[in-house]
Design a protein around this motif. Structure first.
Motif, short mmCIF file in Angstrom:
data_model
loop_
_atom_site.label_atom_id
_atom_site.label_comp_id
_atom_site.label_asym_id
_atom_site.label_seq_id
_atom_site.Cartn_x
_atom_site.Cartn_y
_atom_site.Cartn_z
N LEU A 82 -4.62 2.25 -6.87
CA LEU A 82 -5.20 2.61 -5.57
C LEU A 82 -4.13 3.17 -4.64
N TRP A 83 -2.93 2.59 -4.67
CA TRP A 83 -1.83 3.13 -3.83
C TRP A 83 -1.52 4.56 -4.24
N GLN A 84 -1.52 4.82 -5.55
CA GLN A 84 -1.25 6.18 -6.03
C GLN A 84 -2.34 7.14 -5.57
N ARG A 85 -3.58 6.68 -5.59
CA ARG A 85 -4.68 7.51 -5.11
C ARG A 85 -4.51 7.82 -3.63
N LEU A 86 -4.10 6.83 -2.85
CA LEU A 86 -3.88 7.03 -1.42
C LEU A 86 -2.81 8.09 -1.18
N LEU A 87 -1.76 8.05 -1.95
CA LEU A 87 -0.66 8.99 -1.79
C LEU A 87 -1.14 10.43 -1.92
N ILE A 120 3.09 -0.04 12.03
CA ILE A 120 2.51 -0.92 11.00
C ILE A 120 2.12 -0.12 9.76
N ASP A 121 2.65 -0.52 8.61
CA ASP A 121 2.31 0.11 7.34
C ASP A 121 1.69 -0.84 6.34
N MET A 122 1.85 -2.15 6.56
CA MET A 122 1.17 -3.16 5.74
C MET A 122 0.62 -4.22 6.68
N LEU A 123 -0.68 -4.43 6.64
CA LEU A 123 -1.33 -5.41 7.49
C LEU A 123 -2.15 -6.35 6.63
N ARG A 124 -1.83 -7.62 6.69
CA ARG A 124 -2.56 -8.61 5.91
C ARG A 124 -3.79 -9.08 6.68
N LEU A 125 -4.92 -9.07 6.00
CA LEU A 125 -6.17 -9.57 6.57
C LEU A 125 -6.50 -10.96 6.06
N VAL A 159 -4.38 -3.97 4.49
CA VAL A 159 -4.37 -2.55 4.82
C VAL A 159 -3.01 -2.01 4.41
N ILE A 160 -2.99 -0.87 3.75
CA ILE A 160 -1.74 -0.22 3.38
C ILE A 160 -1.81 1.25 3.77
N THR A 161 -0.77 1.74 4.42
CA THR A 161 -0.75 3.14 4.84
C THR A 161 -0.05 3.99 3.79
N LYS A 162 -0.26 5.29 3.94
CA LYS A 162 0.36 6.24 3.02
C LYS A 162 1.88 6.14 3.05
N ARG A 163 2.44 5.89 4.24
CA ARG A 163 3.91 5.77 4.34
C ARG A 163 4.44 4.65 3.47
N ALA A 164 3.70 3.54 3.42
CA ALA A 164 4.17 2.39 2.65
C ALA A 164 4.19 2.65 1.16
N THR A 165 3.27 3.48 0.67
CA THR A 165 3.19 3.70 -0.77
C THR A 165 4.46 4.34 -1.33
N ASN A 166 5.16 5.12 -0.51
CA ASN A 166 6.37 5.78 -0.99
C ASN A 166 7.44 4.78 -1.41
N ASP A 184 5.07 -9.15 -1.60
CA ASP A 184 5.49 -10.01 -0.49
C ASP A 184 6.99 -9.91 -0.17
N ARG A 185 7.77 -9.29 -1.02
CA ARG A 185 9.22 -9.23 -0.80
C ARG A 185 9.59 -8.12 0.18
N SER A 186 9.10 -8.23 1.38
CA SER A 186 9.39 -7.21 2.40
C SER A 186 10.88 -7.12 2.68
N TYR A 187 11.58 -8.23 2.53
CA TYR A 187 13.02 -8.26 2.76
C TYR A 187 13.78 -7.48 1.69
N ASP A 188 13.10 -7.15 0.59
CA ASP A 188 13.75 -6.43 -0.52
C ASP A 188 13.25 -4.99 -0.61
N HIS A 189 11.94 -4.77 -0.49
CA HIS A 189 11.43 -3.39 -0.62
C HIS A 189 11.48 -2.63 0.71
N GLY A 190 11.64 -3.34 1.83
CA GLY A 190 11.90 -2.67 3.10
C GLY A 190 10.69 -2.26 3.92
#
Length: 259
Positions: A82-87, A120-125, A159-166, A184-190
């Motif tokens: 799905l992330w690839q489709r969003l891109l 915001i590029d990743m929002l947890r619901l 929610v995931i934005t197109k910017r985050a998929t990169n 969940d490793r935001s501290y690693d993937h940035g």
């Protein structure tokens, strides 16, 4: 949308084709809240060979102490697909992705319209325990958006934005751990993780079917734990990784509050 451009959202529910009850549940939930949902047929171990991914069991064992089952990789590829489709989706800025065992508690489209997504590029619901976090937007006397020092566990609703998929696609596509752990490793993937509180989504309690892949994954995890004992090199490497992540988590907490 306050203080930013109007976001174009597209909504998906990840569903195994034979999970009819759960598909009906998510469709009913979305009809109630007027959410234009699309059902995405989940990747399975049987269809995994159609996907492009990287998986090195030695590297994964060195990180988490075991390999991954095909069900875990298939679950991850459902989200990554799905992330690839969003891109490649020129008509959408972000995807709202649900797993199919949820209960929607509030008007999510209305909620998303009230949020400023400039940063915001990743929002947890939905998520597990909210650790150290900082309020960045107050929507009303009950709802707020918080920035989290690290992830909240799980990929149930987000929610995931197109910017985050990169960043997330190349990072998660290596399958060094299950998808929810890597996500969940935001501290690693940035890519910083934000959450809407209180969560507008919960896990449905009425379904008689198990969570997506959960029973199969649990069985396969047990098999993977018994399958091979990590070597001394892998154990040492895992210790180094754990030390690295611990330091990254502490630094993420420091950065969150330093201003």
């Amino acid at each position: 949308m306050p203080n930013g451009k109007k976001m174009r959202f597209r909504y998906f529910a990840v569903n195994l084709v034979d999970h009819i009850e759960r598909r009906n549940n998510i469709l009913s939930q979305c009809e109630k809240w007027a959410i234009p949902i699309e059902v995405f047929e989940a990747v399975t171990p049987q269809t995994l060979d159609r996907c492009d991914y990287q998986y090195d069991p030695d590297r994964t064992i060195s990180q988490i102490g075991r390999g991954l089952s095909k069900s875990e990789i298939a679950c991850g590829m459902s989200h990554i697909s799905l992330w690839q489709r969003l891109l490649d989706d020129n008509n959408s800025d972000a995807y709202v992705i649900f797993e199919d065992d949820i209960s929607i508690k509030s008007d999510i489209p209305k909620l998303l319209e009230s949020i400023d997504f400039t940063e915001i590029d990743m929002l947890r619901l939905y998520g597990g325990r909210v650790g150290k976090s900082m309020t960045v937007q107050t929507l009303n006397d009950r709802l707020s958006i918080v920035k989290c020092a690290q992830g909240l566990t799980g990929t149930v609703a987000y929610v995931i934005t197109k910017r985050a998929t990169n960043k997330l696609i190349p990072y998660c596509n290596t399958f060094q751990a299950p998808i929810d752990t890597m996500y969940d490793r935001s501290y690693d993937h940035g890519v910083p993780i934000y959450a809407a509180l209180p969560f507008p989504v919960a896990i449905a309690q009425s379904s008689t079917q198990t969570n997506i892949f959960s029973s199969t994954i649990s069985a396969n995890i047990s098999e993977k734990k018994r399958e091979v004992e990590p070597s001394v090199r892998q154990l040492i490497t895992r210790l180094l990784y754990r030390t690295k992540w611990s330091l990254q988590k502490r630094y993420a907490e420091y950065k969150l509050f330093r201003n």
